[in-house]
Scaffold this active site. Structure first.
Site, PDB file in Angstrom:
ATOM      1  N   HIS A   5       0.839  -1.210   0.000  1.00  0.00           N
ATOM      2  CA  HIS A   5       0.000   0.000   0.000  1.00  0.00           C
ATOM      3  C   HIS A   5       0.872   1.258   0.000  1.00  0.00           C
ATOM      4  O   HIS A   5       1.364   1.685   1.038  1.00  0.00           O
ATOM      5  CB  HIS A   5      -0.925  -0.022   1.222  1.00  0.00           C
ATOM      6  CG  HIS A   5      -2.023   0.998   1.148  1.00  0.00           C
ATOM      7  ND1 HIS A   5      -3.363   0.662   1.245  1.00  0.00           N
ATOM      8  CD2 HIS A   5      -1.999   2.334   0.986  1.00  0.00           C
ATOM      9  CE1 HIS A   5      -4.098   1.767   1.134  1.00  0.00           C
ATOM     10  NE2 HIS A   5      -3.286   2.798   0.992  1.00  0.00           N
ATOM     11  N   HIS A   7       1.202   5.062  -2.212  1.00  0.00           N
ATOM     12  CA  HIS A   7       0.722   5.982  -3.250  1.00  0.00           C
ATOM     13  C   HIS A   7       1.887   6.741  -3.875  1.00  0.00           C
ATOM     14  O   HIS A   7       2.684   7.365  -3.166  1.00  0.00           O
ATOM     15  CB  HIS A   7      -0.252   7.004  -2.655  1.00  0.00           C
ATOM     16  CG  HIS A   7      -1.537   6.407  -2.164  1.00  0.00           C
ATOM     17  ND1 HIS A   7      -2.692   6.419  -2.906  1.00  0.00           N
ATOM     18  CD2 HIS A   7      -1.842   5.765  -1.009  1.00  0.00           C
ATOM     19  CE1 HIS A   7      -3.662   5.818  -2.214  1.00  0.00           C
ATOM     20  NE2 HIS A   7      -3.168   5.411  -1.067  1.00  0.00           N
ATOM     21  N   ASP A   9       1.835   9.526  -5.803  1.00  0.00           N
ATOM     22  CA  ASP A   9       1.800  10.990  -5.675  1.00  0.00           C
ATOM     23  C   ASP A   9       2.042  11.465  -4.242  1.00  0.00           C
ATOM     24  O   ASP A   9       2.357  12.636  -4.025  1.00  0.00           O
ATOM     25  CB  ASP A   9       0.500  11.587  -6.241  1.00  0.00           C
ATOM     26  CG  ASP A   9      -0.744  10.996  -5.600  1.00  0.00           C
ATOM     27  OD1 ASP A   9      -0.641   9.945  -4.942  1.00  0.00           O
ATOM     28  OD2 ASP A   9      -1.830  11.582  -5.765  1.00  0.00           O
ATOM     29  N   GLY A 165      -9.719   7.982  -1.930  1.00  0.00           N
ATOM     30  CA  GLY A 165     -10.390   9.281  -1.790  1.00  0.00           C
ATOM     31  C   GLY A 165     -11.204   9.360  -0.508  1.00  0.00           C
ATOM     32  O   GLY A 165     -11.087   8.501   0.368  1.00  0.00           O
ATOM     33  N   HIS A 192      -9.853   0.906  -0.311  1.00  0.00           N
ATOM     34  CA  HIS A 192      -9.675   1.667   0.929  1.00  0.00           C
ATOM     35  C   HIS A 192     -11.005   1.621   1.694  1.00  0.00           C
ATOM     36  O   HIS A 192     -12.029   2.097   1.176  1.00  0.00           O
ATOM     37  CB  HIS A 192      -9.386   3.144   0.638  1.00  0.00           C
ATOM     38  CG  HIS A 192      -7.973   3.468   0.285  1.00  0.00           C
ATOM     39  ND1 HIS A 192      -7.415   3.156  -0.924  1.00  0.00           N
ATOM     40  CD2 HIS A 192      -7.001   4.112   0.998  1.00  0.00           C
ATOM     41  CE1 HIS A 192      -6.168   3.594  -0.940  1.00  0.00           C
ATOM     42  NE2 HIS A 192      -5.878   4.176   0.201  1.00  0.00           N
ATOM     43  N   GLU A 195     -11.109   3.276   7.192  1.00  0.00           N
ATOM     44  CA  GLU A 195     -10.064   4.226   7.593  1.00  0.00           C
ATOM     45  C   GLU A 195     -10.755   5.462   8.163  1.00  0.00           C
ATOM     46  O   GLU A 195     -10.665   5.735   9.358  1.00  0.00           O
ATOM     47  CB  GLU A 195      -9.189   4.607   6.391  1.00  0.00           C
ATOM     48  CG  GLU A 195      -8.135   5.661   6.700  1.00  0.00           C
ATOM     49  CD  GLU A 195      -7.498   6.255   5.441  1.00  0.00           C
ATOM     50  OE1 GLU A 195      -8.078   6.138   4.338  1.00  0.00           O
ATOM     51  OE2 GLU A 195      -6.414   6.880   5.564  1.00  0.00           O
ATOM     52  N   ASP A 272       1.915   3.925   2.945  1.00  0.00           N
ATOM     53  CA  ASP A 272       0.845   4.769   2.401  1.00  0.00           C
ATOM     54  C   ASP A 272       1.415   5.919   1.568  1.00  0.00           C
ATOM     55  O   ASP A 272       1.300   5.914   0.353  1.00  0.00           O
ATOM     56  CB  ASP A 272      -0.060   5.310   3.521  1.00  0.00           C
ATOM     57  CG  ASP A 272      -1.471   5.599   3.043  1.00  0.00           C
ATOM     58  OD1 ASP A 272      -1.788   5.235   1.904  1.00  0.00           O
ATOM     59  OD2 ASP A 272      -2.265   6.201   3.810  1.00  0.00           O
TER      60      ASP A 272
HETATM   61 ZN   LIG Z   1      -3.909   4.795   0.879  1.00  0.00          ZN
END
Ligand SMILES: [Zn+2]
Length: 311
Positions: A5, A7, A9, A165, A192, A195, A272
């Site tokens: 997991h 990201h 960006d 998102g 996701h 969370e 993350d």
């Molecule tokens: Zn994430």
């Protein structure tokens, strides 16, 4: 070490963002590398999720050209290889990089080109990509496109889909049609869930057929859900520092990952967003040890991650 997991960006090098913004006259509103860094990295006591999400504004600005996307993808592979990872699944939303005319296909090809260059330079690491559909208003068409693009590049760098998102604003259950479509194309996915929203979000994701859940920590609030997660061998992609930053669990409580692990849930350690959360896997291991994990426990979590790989 491996991670499932991560990201793209949220893991850009601030130095490269500064370099690109400066040389391409991209207006980030920052006049120095220090300012760029302050904008991209969440402070130790991040006020809330909105402040955390603001850290992605500048990355999106510099993520609209193929050459930039290729460079950032390569650099992340280099950072992971240098940390000693043998495998990683990197995720990103192609629909976030179409603001200056790129197609989602071109975005994915630029990322594939960057990771291939990285794997050639660092053959000890294998990278797979996960394409993120996004929660948000008017995202239906862009998300359907992302699923089709994922199918086109499946097995050629892309391994799976995700839904990312604002979970609290756009409930998981409203994306059922999207994942019915993904399933009809035999595309694997993680989602996701649990969370920023409660156990009901995880229950929806499982009802779509997901075998992996991004975060999923709020499952702890529902005993029968935990039983189901254990029985069905569901893997939770847990990101401790990110959860601290976004206040995904009460500040006066210990992170629930150890409790989940002790109950028999397949939990894994992940970063993350390496830049936004100013973290590495080494840091996540330290956090895990600070809440009671032993070296053997941590080895077991790498085994759980290996079993849940999408490749
Ligand atoms: Zn994430």
């Amino acid at each position: 070490m491996l991670e499932l997991h991560l990201h793209l960006d949220g893991s850009l090098r601030p130095e490269s963002v500064w370099d690109i913004a400066d040389s391409q006259n991209i207006n980030t509103g920052c006049s120095s590398l220090e300012e760029i860094r302050d904008n991209m990295i969440c402070p130790p006591h991040c006020p809330d999720l909105t402040d955390y999400l603001r850290r992605f504004d500048i990355p999106i600005l510099v993520f609209q050209k193929e050459s930039n996307i290729e460079r950032f993808s390569y650099e992340l592979v280099e950072d992971l290889a240098k940390e000693g990872l043998e495998y990683a699944e990197i995720r990103f939303a192609p629909s976030h990089s179409v603001k200056e005319g790129l197609s989602q296909e071109a975005v994915v090809e630029a990322v594939i080109s960057g990771i291939n260059r990285g794997m050639k330079m660092y053959p000890q690491i294998k990278i797979q990509l996960i394409l993120c559909c996004m929660r948000g208003d008017n995202m239906y068409e862009a998300n359907m496109k992302t699923i089709n693009v994922a199918k086109t590049y499946y097995g050629k760098g892309v391994a799976a889909l995700d839904l990312a998102g604002a979970e609290a604003l756009f409930p998981t259950d409203s994306f059922r049609e999207l994942f019915d479509y993904a399933r009809s194309l035999d595309m694997p996915y993680t989602i996701h869930a649990g969370e920023a929203a409660g156990p009901e979000s995880v229950i929806s994701a499982l009802s779509f057929g997901a075998h992996r859940i991004g975060h999923g920590i709020n499952s702890i609030k529902d005993e029968s859900l935990i039983e189901r997660i254990i029985k069905d061998n569901i893997t939770l992609e847990v990101c401790i520092q990110s959860n601290i930053d976004t206040k995904a669990f009460p500040e006066n409580e210990v992170h629930p990952i150890k409790k989940l692990y002790d109950m028999g849930v397949h939990v894994t350690l992940n970063t993350d967003n390496r830049t936004v959360s100013n973290t590495t896997l080494a840091h996540e291991i330290e956090l895990a040890k600070s809440i009671g994990f032993t070296d053997d426990d941590i080895n077991k979590m790498w085994e759980y991650a290996k079993m849940a790989r999408f490749d």
